[in-house]
Design a protein around this motif. Structure first.
Motif, PDB file in Angstrom:
ATOM      1  N   PRO A   2      -0.770  -4.073   3.776  1.00 15.72           N
ATOM      2  CA  PRO A   2      -0.486  -2.683   3.400  1.00 15.72           C
ATOM      3  C   PRO A   2       0.992  -2.336   3.584  1.00 15.72           C
ATOM      4  O   PRO A   2       1.594  -2.651   4.610  1.00 15.72           O
ATOM      5  CB  PRO A   2      -1.356  -1.870   4.342  1.00 15.72           C
ATOM      6  N   LEU A   3       1.559  -1.675   2.588  1.00 14.63           N
ATOM      7  CA  LEU A   3       2.946  -1.228   2.647  1.00 14.63           C
ATOM      8  C   LEU A   3       3.076   0.273   2.431  1.00 14.63           C
ATOM      9  O   LEU A   3       4.009   0.894   2.949  1.00 14.63           O
ATOM     10  CB  LEU A   3       3.784  -1.958   1.587  1.00 14.63           C
ATOM     11  N   ILE A   4       2.166   0.854   1.670  1.00 17.09           N
ATOM     12  CA  ILE A   4       2.256   2.278   1.324  1.00 17.09           C
ATOM     13  C   ILE A   4       1.759   3.145   2.473  1.00 17.09           C
ATOM     14  O   ILE A   4       2.466   4.054   2.929  1.00 17.09           O
ATOM     15  CB  ILE A   4       1.470   2.569   0.026  1.00 17.09           C
ATOM     16  N   VAL A   5       0.559   2.880   2.950  1.00 15.18           N
ATOM     17  CA  VAL A   5      -0.036   3.716   3.998  1.00 15.18           C
ATOM     18  C   VAL A   5       0.815   3.736   5.270  1.00 15.18           C
ATOM     19  O   VAL A   5       0.996   4.813   5.861  1.00 15.18           O
ATOM     20  CB  VAL A   5      -1.497   3.305   4.290  1.00 15.18           C
ATOM     21  N   PRO A   6       1.377   2.606   5.721  1.00 16.22           N
ATOM     22  CA  PRO A   6       2.197   2.675   6.942  1.00 16.22           C
ATOM     23  C   PRO A   6       3.376   3.650   6.846  1.00 16.22           C
ATOM     24  O   PRO A   6       3.717   4.298   7.836  1.00 16.22           O
ATOM     25  CB  PRO A   6       2.685   1.231   7.120  1.00 16.22           C
ATOM     26  N   GLU A  67      -5.987   0.377   0.572  1.00 21.50           N
ATOM     27  CA  GLU A  67      -4.809  -0.389   0.162  1.00 21.50           C
ATOM     28  C   GLU A  67      -5.080  -1.891   0.280  1.00 21.50           C
ATOM     29  O   GLU A  67      -4.648  -2.675  -0.567  1.00 21.50           O
ATOM     30  CB  GLU A  67      -3.593   0.008   0.992  1.00 21.50           C
ATOM     31  N   MET A  68      -5.829  -2.295   1.290  1.00 25.49           N
ATOM     32  CA  MET A  68      -6.179  -3.708   1.452  1.00 25.49           C
ATOM     33  C   MET A  68      -7.093  -4.199   0.325  1.00 25.49           C
ATOM     34  O   MET A  68      -7.081  -5.382  -0.009  1.00 25.49           O
ATOM     35  CB  MET A  68      -6.829  -3.936   2.823  1.00 25.49           C
ATOM     36  N   GLN A  69      -7.878  -3.278  -0.240  1.00 23.94           N
ATOM     37  CA  GLN A  69      -8.720  -3.628  -1.387  1.00 23.94           C
ATOM     38  C   GLN A  69      -7.924  -3.644  -2.696  1.00 23.94           C
ATOM     39  O   GLN A  69      -8.487  -3.886  -3.754  1.00 23.94           O
ATOM     40  CB  GLN A  69      -9.900  -2.656  -1.526  1.00 23.94           C
ATOM     41  N   ALA A  70      -6.631  -3.381  -2.608  1.00 23.02           N
ATOM     42  CA  ALA A  70      -5.718  -3.444  -3.760  1.00 23.02           C
ATOM     43  C   ALA A  70      -5.988  -2.365  -4.808  1.00 23.02           C
ATOM     44  O   ALA A  70      -5.881  -2.620  -6.011  1.00 23.02           O
ATOM     45  CB  ALA A  70      -5.717  -4.834  -4.387  1.00 23.02           C
ATOM     46  N   MET A  76      -2.878   5.380  -4.114  1.00 18.64           N
ATOM     47  CA  MET A  76      -2.558   5.388  -2.685  1.00 18.64           C
ATOM     48  C   MET A  76      -1.525   6.469  -2.368  1.00 18.64           C
ATOM     49  O   MET A  76      -1.691   7.228  -1.413  1.00 18.64           O
ATOM     50  CB  MET A  76      -2.035   4.012  -2.241  1.00 18.64           C
ATOM     51  N   HIS A  77      -0.475   6.546  -3.182  1.00 17.18           N
ATOM     52  CA  HIS A  77       0.549   7.574  -2.968  1.00 17.18           C
ATOM     53  C   HIS A  77      -0.037   8.972  -3.119  1.00 17.18           C
ATOM     54  O   HIS A  77       0.280   9.877  -2.333  1.00 17.18           O
ATOM     55  CB  HIS A  77       1.717   7.389  -3.944  1.00 17.18           C
TER      56      HIS A  77
END
Length: 130
Positions: A2-6, A67-70, A76-77
């Motif tokens: 994950p890059l977005i949620v963090p 997010e991990m499920q792509a 996500m945003h």
């Protein structure tokens, strides 16, 4: 990974710190070490902090799993930005005296909608094998 949620989690973390400082500063000013001492404004600030602590961690966990499920980045945003706005609206609505019910309700309805949407999407992702 994950890059977005963090990134949004970091902003929400800073929001929580700001909310917590408001509680601590009010306690210091009013000389109230524990509880509310009958002060309605402190009670409001404590509830803003508590409500944030009750809902945001679960929302972030669900969003991270999405997010991990792509799921798409735009989704996500959108969900993360809505969570930020929802929590700010709720905090503004509850902290005001008199309470601004429009902000409070908008914040809670939006937060709960995000929890429902992420849960449904996670179930769909599990069924569809995302």
């Amino acid at each position: 990974m994950p890059l977005i949620v963090p990134a949004y989690a970091a902003v929400l973390g800073l929001m929580f710190v700001a909310i917590s400082f408001r509680v601590a500063n009010t306690r210091r000013t009013m000389r109230i070490g524990l509880g509310t001492g009958g002060d309605r404004q402190l009670e409001r600030y404590i509830r803003v902090q508590g409500n944030f602590a009750e809902y945001v961690p679960l929302a972030l966990i669900l969003l991270t799993f999405l997010e991990m499920q792509a799921w798409p980045a735009w989704l996500m945003h959108t969900l993360c930005a809505l969570l930020l706005v929802a929590r700010a609206a709720h905090a503004l609505g509850v902290a005001r005296e008199p309470e601004d019910i429009r902000f409070r309700v908008t914040g809670m309805v939006t937060t709960l909608s995000i929890l429902i949407a992420t849960s449904v999407l996670l179930l769909a992702g599990g069924i569809l094998g995302r």
